[in-house]
Design a protein around this motif. Structure first.
Motif, mmCIF file in Angstrom:
data_model
loop_
_atom_site.group_PDB
_atom_site.id
_atom_site.type_symbol
_atom_site.label_atom_id
_atom_site.label_comp_id
_atom_site.label_asym_id
_atom_site.label_seq_id
_atom_site.Cartn_x
_atom_site.Cartn_y
_atom_site.Cartn_z
ATOM 1 N N GLN A 107 86.990 15.773 19.581
ATOM 2 C CA GLN A 107 85.331 15.814 20.314
ATOM 3 C C GLN A 107 84.283 15.727 19.403
ATOM 4 O OE1 GLN A 107 86.898 18.253 18.672
ATOM 5 N NE2 GLN A 107 85.763 20.705 18.494
ATOM 6 N N THR A 108 84.818 14.704 18.723
ATOM 7 C CA THR A 108 84.294 13.722 16.966
ATOM 8 C C THR A 108 83.521 12.464 18.872
ATOM 9 O OG1 THR A 108 85.439 14.030 15.308
ATOM 10 C CG2 THR A 108 84.519 11.859 15.242
ATOM 11 N N ARG A 109 82.158 12.102 18.396
ATOM 12 C CA ARG A 109 81.335 10.703 18.969
ATOM 13 C C ARG A 109 80.485 10.360 18.516
ATOM 14 N NH1 ARG A 109 81.836 9.148 22.827
ATOM 15 N NH2 ARG A 109 80.337 9.121 23.960
ATOM 16 N N MET A 110 81.124 9.848 16.641
ATOM 17 C CA MET A 110 80.264 9.112 16.092
ATOM 18 C C MET A 110 81.033 8.742 14.621
ATOM 19 S SD MET A 110 76.099 9.351 14.614
ATOM 20 C CE MET A 110 75.300 8.562 16.241
ATOM 21 N N PHE A 111 81.221 7.914 13.617
ATOM 22 C CA PHE A 111 81.381 7.206 13.036
ATOM 23 C C PHE A 111 80.037 7.234 12.511
ATOM 24 C CE2 PHE A 111 84.989 6.095 10.364
ATOM 25 C CZ PHE A 111 85.051 5.011 9.521
#
Length: 184
Positions: A107-111
């Motif tokens: 579900q990760t969408r941002m670094f």
């Protein structure tokens, strides 16, 4: 009244100063349309996350890191996805692309990048930043890059703004910087 008039006078001059500084120091061409002034980098990080993510999506960052990074996920109802930097044989902190791939949550969408990195003091190389951009493109991640320490580096290191690395980087990146560290 008077404050609004002062702002109308100040902003165009500020825009010009920022564009000149970016060009002279980083060979980075910016346009006034690309600017959004916020009260600080920490505020900007939180605003970028809230603008680009939905609650329940994840934010990846690389500890050890500036403490407010740890609070961004909780502040916006996002999932925390820390992937530690690693210390190499020379005692220098770096990252492992393999670790990033192995530890990214679905579900990760941002670094959330710190470039140069605070507190480890790493000035990432062009090659390292290109690896981060490729990783983010492959995983369809936005990049929020805190570059507030960009003027506090020693030669031969050279700051490379992540948005300067081409279309793939620029189209997915919010870059944050401020004069407060440089001229404090």
């Amino acid at each position: 009244g008077l404050l609004a008039q002062a702002g109308e006078w100040l902003v165009p001059h500020l825009d010009d100063a920022v564009m000149r500084w970016a060009q002279q120091h980083y060979h980075l061409s910016l346009t006034k349309e690309e600017f959004l002034y916020v009260p600080g980098v920490v505020t900007g990080i939180n605003l970028a996350a809230r603008a680009l993510l939905k609650p329940g999506e994840g934010i990846l960052y690389q500890p050890p890191i500036y403490p407010p990074f740890f609070e961004v996920a909780e502040n916006g109802g996002f999932i925390d996805n820390p992937v530690d930097l690693v210390e190499n044989e020379a005692g220098q902190y770096t990252f492992s692309v393999e670790d990033l791939h192995r530890n990214i949550l679905p579900q990760t969408r941002m670094f959330l990048l710190c470039n140069p990195h605070n507190p480890v003091g790493r000035v990432f190389t062009r090659g390292e930043l290109e690896q981060i951009v490729a990783f983010c493109k492959q995983n369809d991640l936005f990049i929020c890059s805190d570059e507030i320490h960009c003027d506090l580096i020693y030669p031969p290191a050279q700051h490379i703004p992540i948005i300067s690395l081409g279309q793939n980087a620029a189209e997915r990146t919010v870059m944050l910087f401020a004069p407060s560290k440089t001229f404090n």
